[in-house]
Write a protein that holds these residues in place. Structure first.
Motif, PDB file in Angstrom:
ATOM      1  N   ALA A 351       8.563  70.647 137.822  1.00 18.85           N
ATOM      2  CA  ALA A 351       9.887  70.297 137.294  1.00 18.85           C
ATOM      3  C   ALA A 351       9.729  69.480 136.025  1.00 18.85           C
ATOM      4  CB  ALA A 351      10.658  69.484 138.322  1.00 18.85           C
ATOM      5  N   LEU A 353      11.761  66.497 134.175  1.00 16.77           N
ATOM      6  CA  LEU A 353      12.867  65.551 134.394  1.00 16.77           C
ATOM      7  C   LEU A 353      13.186  64.850 133.086  1.00 16.77           C
ATOM      8  CD1 LEU A 353      11.563  63.991 137.726  1.00 16.77           C
ATOM      9  CD2 LEU A 353      13.108  65.925 137.454  1.00 16.77           C
ATOM     10  N   VAL A 358      15.803  60.558 138.091  1.00 21.05           N
ATOM     11  CA  VAL A 358      14.963  59.533 138.729  1.00 21.05           C
ATOM     12  C   VAL A 358      13.753  60.228 139.345  1.00 21.05           C
ATOM     13  CG1 VAL A 358      16.872  57.986 139.245  1.00 21.05           C
ATOM     14  CG2 VAL A 358      16.236  59.689 140.908  1.00 21.05           C
ATOM     15  N   GLU A 361      10.733  58.397 144.017  1.00 22.03           N
ATOM     16  CA  GLU A 361      11.450  57.853 145.175  1.00 22.03           C
ATOM     17  C   GLU A 361      10.908  58.400 146.492  1.00 22.03           C
ATOM     18  OE1 GLU A 361      12.370  60.324 143.437  1.00 22.03           O
ATOM     19  OE2 GLU A 361      12.902  61.804 144.941  1.00 22.03           O
ATOM     20  N   VAL A 374       2.973  62.745 137.982  1.00 20.43           N
ATOM     21  CA  VAL A 374       4.039  62.756 136.966  1.00 20.43           C
ATOM     22  C   VAL A 374       3.450  62.300 135.640  1.00 20.43           C
ATOM     23  CG1 VAL A 374       6.264  61.809 136.273  1.00 20.43           C
ATOM     24  CG2 VAL A 374       5.851  62.328 138.668  1.00 20.43           C
ATOM     25  N   ARG A 411      14.324  67.914 146.982  1.00 22.89           N
ATOM     26  CA  ARG A 411      13.076  68.115 146.239  1.00 22.89           C
ATOM     27  C   ARG A 411      11.966  68.636 147.134  1.00 22.89           C
ATOM     28  NH1 ARG A 411      13.241  62.969 142.073  1.00 22.89           N
ATOM     29  NH2 ARG A 411      14.499  64.028 140.513  1.00 22.89           N
ATOM     30  N   VAL A 418      12.151  73.326 138.318  1.00 18.52           N
ATOM     31  CA  VAL A 418      13.597  73.091 138.283  1.00 18.52           C
ATOM     32  C   VAL A 418      13.902  72.002 137.268  1.00 18.52           C
ATOM     33  CG1 VAL A 418      14.383  73.806 140.583  1.00 18.52           C
ATOM     34  CG2 VAL A 418      13.224  71.606 140.304  1.00 18.52           C
TER      35      VAL A 418
END
Ligand code: CMP
Length: 420
Positions: A351, A353, A358, A361, A374, A411, A418
């Motif tokens: 994905a 972002l 956010v 999490e 990430v 998620r 996405v």
């Protein structure tokens, strides 16, 4: 609200009045000595000016008495007494022109106004220092010129105005230590006067040289601080033989942080503020994130305030890994600017972002290691929320808990690229 507005308009009117008084006091400071030395010839219609000063200074005393919040303590009453003395037309009453000098006491109000500006208009602090210095210097030069005119008088065959201009020129050339005149002091009082003037000139000169350079260098302290820091950093990196490419990245990072004015650490810079102001400032600084994270649109003000207070800004550079899959989750992030890529086990992008999203999490909600790596795709401004605060907020705000859990569920179900 109405009370606040009324207070505001009263403050504005009061501000204007103080400026008017300062202008009148300056007017008095210029006219009174000139009139004492040159009489009606140098200052025609002085009587009218004097009447105007009496009127406005008396009105000032009355206004101050009617707004007792402006007369605080012994000092306040003393100043009011001084106001009263400066309002009385002493010269006209006694017939002694020199008594008009009492009007100059009103300059105390100018000094008071200037110093209050200094503290309330901190953004122009340095420029104001320069302006104040220029103001007082100009007044002193005028007084000195009047003094010299009184001592020497106008040269024969010239009128008083020319005499004043000559004295002004003489004072300026003596003060600037140019000595650009053949007008030597002759009598004893003239010699003493000229000597005092020279000392004053040297002191002023020293002050100007020292302060103006300092003021100009400090017009933008943040920039000065930035360049100083960069110089130190560069010489340190050279000295320690840090590779050129790494040095470039360090410099790029600082340039980015500087451009976005994040050079200041929000937490320490704002630490002295009282809680209510701190909340307002935090909300303003983080408005970018608060406006763009969809969840915040429906969250309560209380929750938003609490999160805004606990979020800390961090910057990542292109290609930086924010965390790796399998690491322990210590925090979650809100994206304020830029984009990050979520990479799966095989390094495949899952994905992208962007602003308002956010991430991080899941590890906190599930209490498991990070489910993905990430990485920043470009420069990113993120806000970090630490696990302890996250848990605390989660336990107290069920709406936040429900939203974060729903996001995690969604998620976990998705394994494709996405763009949320
Ligand atoms: P966490 O498991 O803490 O660390 C990796 C983060 O990537 C994860 O939390 C989520 O915030 C995010 N993430 C994982 N999978 C997806 C996905 N399919 N789409 C968007 N974000 C994801």
């Amino acid at each position: 609200m109405i009370e606040r507005r009324r207070h505001h308009s009263w403050k504005t009117a009061w501000g204007f009045w103080r400026v008017l008084i300062a202008v009148s006091a300056t007017f008095a400071a210029l006219l009174v000595p000139a009139h004492i030395v040159g009489g009606e010839t140098l200052v025609p219609h002085y009587r009218w000016y004097d009447a105007f000063l009496t009127f406005i200074f008396f009105t000032d005393v009355v206004i101050r008495l009617r707004a007792p919040q402006n007369v605080v303590g012994t000092r306040g009453w003393l100043l009011l007494g001084v106001d009263l003395v400066s309002a009385v037309p002493l010269a006209a009453l006694t017939g002694i022109p020199a008594f008009a000098l009492a009007r100059l006491l009103k300059l105390l109000r100018v000094a008071q106004l200037l110093s209050s500006w200094r503290y309330h208009r901190l953004q122009y602090w340095n420029i104001l220092r320069l302006v104040y210095f220029g103001y007082w210097l100009a007044i002193c030069i005028h007084w000195l010129a009047c003094g010299w005119l009184a001592l020497r008088g106008a040269s024969p065959g010239t009128d008083l105005w020319t005499g004043y201009l000559h004295s002004l020129f003489w004072v300026l050339s003596t003060l600037t230590t140019l000595g650009f005149t053949d007008n030597m002091p002759r009598t004893n009082p003239e010699i003493v006067y000229a000597a005092v003037l020279m000392i004053f000139g040297v002191a002023t000169y020293g002050y100007v040289i020292g302060n103006v350079a300092n003021i100009l260098a400090n017009i933008d302290p943040a920039r000065a601080r930035y360049f100083e820091h960069m110089e130190k950093l560069s010489s340190f990196m050279n000295y320690r033989g840090i590779p050129a490419e790494l040095q470039r990245r360090v410099r790029d990072y600082h340039a980015y942080v500087w451009e976005h004015r994040l050079g200041y650490d929000e937490a320490t810079t704002l630490s002295g503020l009282p809680p209510s102001l701190l909340i307002e400032v935090s909300m303003f600084l983080k408005r970018d994130v608060i406006q763009h994270v969809p969840f915040f649109a429906t969250a309560s003000d209380e929750l938003i305030q609490e999160i805004a207070l606990c979020m800390h800004p961090v910057v990542y550079m292109p290609g930086d890994v924010i965390f790796r899959q399998g690491e322990r989750g210590r925090d979650m992030y809100f994206i304020s600017r830029g984009a990050v890529e979520v990479l799966g086990k095989d390094g495949q992008p899952m994905a992208i972002l962007r602003k308002g999203d956010v991430f991080g999490e899941m590890a906190l909600v599930l209490n498991k290691p990070r489910t993905a790596t990430v990485q920043a795709t470009g420069y990113c401004d993120l806000y970090r929320l630490e696990k302890a605060m996250f848990d605390d907020i989660l336990s107290r705000y069920p709406e936040f808990a429900a939203h974060v859990r729903a996001l995690t569920r969604e998620r976990r179900g998705s394994r494709r690229v996405v763009n949320t």
